[in-house]
Design a protein around this motif. Structure first.
Motif, mmCIF file in Angstrom:
data_model
loop_
_atom_site.group_PDB
_atom_site.id
_atom_site.type_symbol
_atom_site.label_atom_id
_atom_site.label_comp_id
_atom_site.label_asym_id
_atom_site.label_seq_id
_atom_site.Cartn_x
_atom_site.Cartn_y
_atom_site.Cartn_z
ATOM 1 N N LEU A 34 -5.332 13.157 0.317
ATOM 2 C CA LEU A 34 -4.022 13.366 0.933
ATOM 3 C C LEU A 34 -3.942 12.552 2.215
ATOM 4 C CD1 LEU A 34 -1.294 14.942 1.264
ATOM 5 C CD2 LEU A 34 -2.606 16.607 2.611
ATOM 6 N N GLY A 35 -2.927 11.700 2.314
ATOM 7 C CA GLY A 35 -2.672 10.976 3.548
ATOM 8 C C GLY A 35 -1.685 11.740 4.404
ATOM 9 N N LEU A 36 -2.049 11.971 5.657
ATOM 10 C CA LEU A 36 -1.182 12.685 6.593
ATOM 11 C C LEU A 36 -0.723 11.699 7.655
ATOM 12 C CD1 LEU A 36 -0.060 15.511 7.241
ATOM 13 C CD2 LEU A 36 -2.077 15.902 8.670
ATOM 14 N N LEU A 37 0.569 11.373 7.618
ATOM 15 C CA LEU A 37 1.143 10.332 8.462
ATOM 16 C C LEU A 37 2.117 10.906 9.469
ATOM 17 C CD1 LEU A 37 1.926 7.678 5.695
ATOM 18 C CD2 LEU A 37 0.232 7.414 7.500
ATOM 19 N N GLY A 38 2.418 10.111 10.481
ATOM 20 C CA GLY A 38 3.411 10.489 11.474
ATOM 21 C C GLY A 38 3.171 9.721 12.759
ATOM 22 N N ARG A 39 4.204 9.639 13.562
ATOM 23 C CA ARG A 39 4.078 8.971 14.855
ATOM 24 C C ARG A 39 3.197 9.795 15.795
ATOM 25 N NH1 ARG A 39 8.562 5.235 15.785
ATOM 26 N NH2 ARG A 39 10.165 5.410 14.165
ATOM 27 N N VAL A 203 -4.903 3.938 -0.490
ATOM 28 C CA VAL A 203 -6.013 4.780 -0.954
ATOM 29 C C VAL A 203 -5.586 6.194 -1.358
ATOM 30 C CG1 VAL A 203 -6.684 5.668 1.333
ATOM 31 C CG2 VAL A 203 -8.426 5.348 -0.417
ATOM 32 N N ALA A 204 -4.442 6.666 -0.877
ATOM 33 C CA ALA A 204 -4.057 8.072 -1.064
ATOM 34 C C ALA A 204 -3.500 8.347 -2.459
ATOM 35 C CB ALA A 204 -3.035 8.483 -0.011
ATOM 36 N N ALA A 219 5.276 13.583 -0.897
ATOM 37 C CA ALA A 219 5.473 12.837 -2.136
ATOM 38 C C ALA A 219 4.147 12.208 -2.550
ATOM 39 C CB ALA A 219 6.527 11.748 -1.940
ATOM 40 N N SER A 220 4.127 11.682 -3.768
ATOM 41 C CA SER A 220 2.957 10.924 -4.192
ATOM 42 C C SER A 220 2.999 9.552 -3.527
ATOM 43 C CB SER A 220 2.929 10.773 -5.707
ATOM 44 O OG SER A 220 3.953 9.896 -6.133
ATOM 45 N N ALA A 221 1.823 8.958 -3.354
ATOM 46 C CA ALA A 221 1.782 7.613 -2.787
ATOM 47 C C ALA A 221 2.524 6.628 -3.685
ATOM 48 C CB ALA A 221 0.322 7.181 -2.600
ATOM 49 N N ALA A 222 2.457 6.836 -4.987
ATOM 50 C CA ALA A 222 3.153 5.942 -5.917
ATOM 51 C C ALA A 222 4.657 5.976 -5.689
ATOM 52 C CB ALA A 222 2.817 6.333 -7.352
ATOM 53 N N GLU A 223 5.199 7.173 -5.448
ATOM 54 C CA GLU A 223 6.636 7.285 -5.174
ATOM 55 C C GLU A 223 7.028 6.520 -3.916
ATOM 56 O OE1 GLU A 223 8.544 11.393 -6.273
ATOM 57 O OE2 GLU A 223 6.499 11.751 -5.538
ATOM 58 N N LEU A 224 6.217 6.655 -2.869
ATOM 59 C CA LEU A 224 6.544 6.005 -1.607
ATOM 60 C C LEU A 224 6.432 4.491 -1.713
ATOM 61 C CD1 LEU A 224 4.884 8.421 0.970
ATOM 62 C CD2 LEU A 224 7.252 8.330 0.227
ATOM 63 N N LYS A 225 5.497 4.016 -2.529
ATOM 64 C CA LYS A 225 5.368 2.573 -2.717
ATOM 65 C C LYS A 225 6.605 1.973 -3.390
ATOM 66 C CE LYS A 225 0.308 2.327 -3.033
ATOM 67 N NZ LYS A 225 -0.824 2.087 -3.944
#
Length: 238
Positions: A34-39, A203-204, A219-225
């Motif tokens: 799981l990738g956890l992103l944010g500013r 990688v996520a 979301a899935s990483a694939a969706e965001l890509k």
């Protein structure tokens, strides 16, 4: 859910009067990354502090493989199989590389542990070369390798990595990410906290984006890509 390595549900967290997390819910599936992103200030590190017991949530649930751990001590949560590679590495600078690893060794479950000092040295040959060197004299990349190795010798069921690329040269970042990818392929459940979205997308399996202490995207990483979600407002990227 039973197949979740980590689950947060409706978590609120405060530092004094400062309300940082607002009903945050997300999950990391077993064996997934799981990738956890944010500013900056979005709540990423605070979320990890809640998971590891460094900060007790005001409300909500935190579960490790179905076991509730919210509000328990860091030691009790570590005993559930949680290991953190903290932001800034926080190695023991006055100990040698081997001593840094030795203090964290933990056997888990029946049979031989997957990770020992020797297997960490096999994964990070540079650490073997510097095994008797004081950790404070290592380069930034070597210190990050040591921080990861120190977490691995506890033989965790879930590994939390908080900004592992911070302050590293691009080639060293590539080496660290290759190691994370290998750990994922071995089936370890991983939460990767990062500001660098590209590293995460590469990688996520799944991605959560925090914005002002709230879950903005899950979301899935694939969706965001695929570019169907506008990430600029949350991450400053297109």
């Amino acid at each position: 859910m039973a197949n979740d390595a980590l689950r947060l549900a409706e978590v609120d967290a405060l530092y004094g009067d400062s309300h940082v997390l607002h009903r945050v819910s997300f999950r990391c599936g077993a064996g997934r990354l799981l990738g956890l992103l944010g500013r900056n200030g979005a709540g990423k590190t605070t979320s990890m502090n809640v998971v590891t017991g460094l900060l007790a949530p005001r409300r909500g649930r935190v579960e490790i493989y179905g076991t509730p751990v919210a509000g328990r001590s860091p030691e009790a949560i570590a005993a559930q199989g949680v290991a953190l590679v903290p932001q800034g590495r926080r190695i023991f600078r006055s100990l040698t590389v081997r001593e840094n690893l030795a203090v964290a060794v933990r056997k888990r479950g029946a049979g031989q542990p997957l990770w020992t000092i020797d297997t960490v040295f096999a994964a990070f040959p540079r650490l073997r070369e510097r095994r008797n060197q004081y950790a404070g004299t290592l380069s930034g990349g070597e210190q990050q390798m040591l921080a990861i190795g120190r977490a691995l010798v506890s033989n965790p069921r879930i590994l939390l990595l908080d900004e592992p690329s911070e302050g590293l040269a691009p080639q060293i970042v590539a080496d660290v990410m290759a190691t994370i990818r290998q750990l994922k392929e071995q089936g370890l459940s991983i939460v990767l906290v990062e500001q660098n979205a590209k590293l995460v997308f590469d990688v996520a399996d799944d991605v959560v984006i925090l914005n002002s202490g709230r879950v903005a995207v899950e979301a899935s990483a694939a969706e965001l890509k695929q570019g169907t979600i506008d990430l600029h407002q949350y991450l400053g990227i297109y």
